[in-house]
Design a protein around this motif. Structure first.
Motif, PDB file in Angstrom:
ATOM      1  N   TYR A 198       0.864  -1.446  -0.262  1.00 32.89           N
ATOM      2  CA  TYR A 198       0.269   0.526  -0.373  1.00 32.89           C
ATOM      3  C   TYR A 198       0.653   1.328  -0.567  1.00 32.89           C
ATOM      4  CZ  TYR A 198      -3.120  -3.379   1.444  1.00 32.89           C
ATOM      5  OH  TYR A 198      -4.263  -4.156   1.513  1.00 32.89           O
ATOM      6  N   ASP A 239      -0.655   4.605  -1.014  1.00 27.41           N
ATOM      7  CA  ASP A 239      -1.745   5.472  -0.795  1.00 27.41           C
ATOM      8  C   ASP A 239      -1.971   4.831   0.406  1.00 27.41           C
ATOM      9  OD1 ASP A 239      -4.367   5.410   0.256  1.00 27.41           O
ATOM     10  OD2 ASP A 239      -5.590   4.007  -0.988  1.00 27.41           O
ATOM     11  N   LYS A 288      -4.575   4.430   3.409  1.00 29.40           N
ATOM     12  CA  LYS A 288      -4.491   2.830   3.412  1.00 29.40           C
ATOM     13  C   LYS A 288      -3.593   2.287   3.717  1.00 29.40           C
ATOM     14  CE  LYS A 288      -6.694  -0.922   2.199  1.00 29.40           C
ATOM     15  NZ  LYS A 288      -8.487  -1.091   2.823  1.00 29.40           N
ATOM     16  N   LEU A 289      -2.454   2.218   4.158  1.00 23.74           N
ATOM     17  CA  LEU A 289      -1.341   2.149   4.618  1.00 23.74           C
ATOM     18  C   LEU A 289      -1.154   2.502   6.249  1.00 23.74           C
ATOM     19  CD1 LEU A 289       1.173   1.050   4.454  1.00 23.74           C
ATOM     20  CD2 LEU A 289       2.481   2.893   3.990  1.00 23.74           C
ATOM     21  N   GLU A 342      -4.233   0.123   7.445  1.00 26.69           N
ATOM     22  CA  GLU A 342      -4.066  -1.279   7.819  1.00 26.69           C
ATOM     23  C   GLU A 342      -3.171  -1.927   9.069  1.00 26.69           C
ATOM     24  OE1 GLU A 342      -5.026  -3.641   6.185  1.00 26.69           O
ATOM     25  OE2 GLU A 342      -6.387  -2.486   4.961  1.00 26.69           O
TER      26      GLU A 342
END
Length: 329
Positions: free
Chosen positions: A84, A87, A90-91, A94
Motif C-alpha cells: 500500500y 496509498d 490505506k497504509l 492497515e
C-alpha cells in the motif's frame, strides 16, 4: 498564558504534596543513620526515584511488551508498505489494524517517560521555590530552605551549572550530566543490540530507534546544564534504574530471534549440562518444551449431569433454536 498556568497548577498541586511527602519520609528515615543533611536529602531524592519507578513497573512491563511486539511486527509492516505504499491513508489504516489485532500499542513505549516528566518539572520548581525559602506541599518553609541549601559533595542541591560560582558545582553538575547522557545512550543501545531481531533493524521503526539513540543524549546534555543538582540526580538515578530493569527483562525474557534469546538458550543448555544431561537429552528436552508451547489447550470435559438436568438443558437449547429460526411451522 494564564489558562496554561492554571492548568499546570491544577496538575502540579497534588504532585507537590505527593513528591514532598515521599521526600520527607525518606529524609526522616536517612536522618536516623546519616548525620549529614546534604546526604540525607540527596539520598531522599534517590529514594523518591526508587518509589516512583517501583510504582511504574506495570507500565514498564507494558512498554517492554509493546516494544517487543513492534519489533516482531516489522516484517509484516514492510509487507504492508510494499503493498500500500502508493496509498498512505490505506497504509496507515492497515498498519493500525495490524497493531490492534496483535494487541500492540505504538504509544505504550512513551508512557513511562511522559509520566515522569511532570514529576521532574515539579521537583525542579520545588527546588526553585525552596532556594527562596518557600515550601511547597508538605515542605514547610524551614524544611524547604534546608532542602535547597544542603551541601552535597561540595555543592548545594539547588545549584546549577549555568549559575555556579565555584568549581565543585561545575565538576558535580558536569559529572551528573555526563552520567545522565551515558546511561540514556547505553540503555537505548542495550535494547537495539541485544533485544532486536535482524528483521527489525531496518525500516521506519529501526530508524526511529537510531534517532532516539543519538537525539536524546543531546537533548539531555543541552537541558541538563540548566537544571539544579537535585533534579539531575533524580534523572540520573531514574536512568540507572531503567538500565538495570531493562537488563533484567532482556536477560530473562528476551524476544525470539535476538542475540539475547540465543544467549539465554546457551545459558539454559549450560545449566542442563551441569545437571548431567547429554547434548542429545538436551535437544530432546528443548523439543519437548517447544512442542508443549505449541500444544493447544486441553478441552474441558463437561461435568456429569443428572437426567433431569440434561432434559432441562435440551429443552432450553431447543427453545433457543426455535426462537432463532423464527418459530416452528
Amino acid at each position: 498564558m494564564g489558562a496554561i498556568g492554571d492548568l499546570f497548577g491544577w496538575i502540579a498541586t497534588p504532585l507537590y504534596y505527593a513528591i514532598s511527602g515521599i521526600l520527607l519520609v525518606w529524609q526522616k528515615a536517612f536522618a536516623y543513620i546519616i548525620p549529614s543533611e546534604g546526604w540525607q536529602w540527596a539520598l531522599a531524592i534517590v529514594g523518591l526515584t526508587v518509589t516512583i519507578r517501583a510504582l511504574l513497573i506495570p507500565l514498564f512491563v507494558k512498554q517492554i511488551n509493546s516494544s517487543r511486539n513492534m519489533q516482531l511486527l516489522q516484517p509484516k509492516v514492510r509487507e504492508l508498505q510494499k503493498k500500500y505504499g502508493h496509498d498512505r491513508e490505506k497504509l496507515a489504516n492497515e498498519t493500525m489494524k495490524l497493531y490492534k489485532d496483535s494487541g500492540t500499542n505504538p504509544f505504550a513505549s512513551c508512557l513511562p517517560l511522559l509520566l515522569q516528566m511532570p514529576i521532574f518539572f515539579v521537583l525542579f520548581r520545588m527546588l526553585e521555590h525552596a532556594s527562596d525559602g518557600v515550601g511547597k506541599g508538605f515542605l514547610s518553609d524551614e524544611a524547604a530552605h534546608e532542602f535547597a541549601t544542603s551541601t552535597w559533595l561540595g555543592s548545594l542541591l539547588s545549584d546549577q551549572f549555568t549559575t555556579a560560582d565555584h568549581m565543585s558545582t561545575y565538576f558535580l553538575t558536569g559529572f551528573l550530566v555526563v552520567a545522565m547522557i551515558a546511561t540514556t545512550f547505553l540503555t537505548q543501545r542495550q535494547l537495539m543490540s541485544k533485544n532486536m531481531p535482524p528483521d527489525a533493524m531496518t525500516g521506519q521503526y529501526a530508524q526511529q530507534q537510531k534517532l532516539l539513540l543519538y537525539v536524546l543524549p543531546v537533548v539531555f546534555a543541552v537541558g541538563g546544564i540548566a537544571f539544579p543538582v537535585g533534579t539531575i540526580l533524580y534523572w540520573t538515578s531514574s536512568n540507572l534504574w531503567t538500565m538495570g530493569q531493562q537488563f533484567y527483562v532482556i536477560r530473562n525474557n528476551p524476544a525470539p530471534g535476538t542475540p539475547a534469546f540465543d544467549a539465554k538458550q546457551e545459558r539454559d543448555k549450560a545449566k542442563r549440562r551441569k545437571k548431567g544431561l547429554t547434548d542429545a537429552e538436551i535437544d530432546i528436552a528443548e523439543a519437548n518444551e517447544a512442542q508443549t508451547e505449541k500444544r493447544p489447550a486441553q478441552r474441558t470435559q463437561p461435568k456429569n449431569q443428572t437426567r433431569s438436568q440434561r432434559k432441562k438443558a435440551g429443552t432450553t437449547a431447543g427453545r433457543s433454536t426455535t426462537q432463532k429460526n423464527g418459530g416452528t411451522k
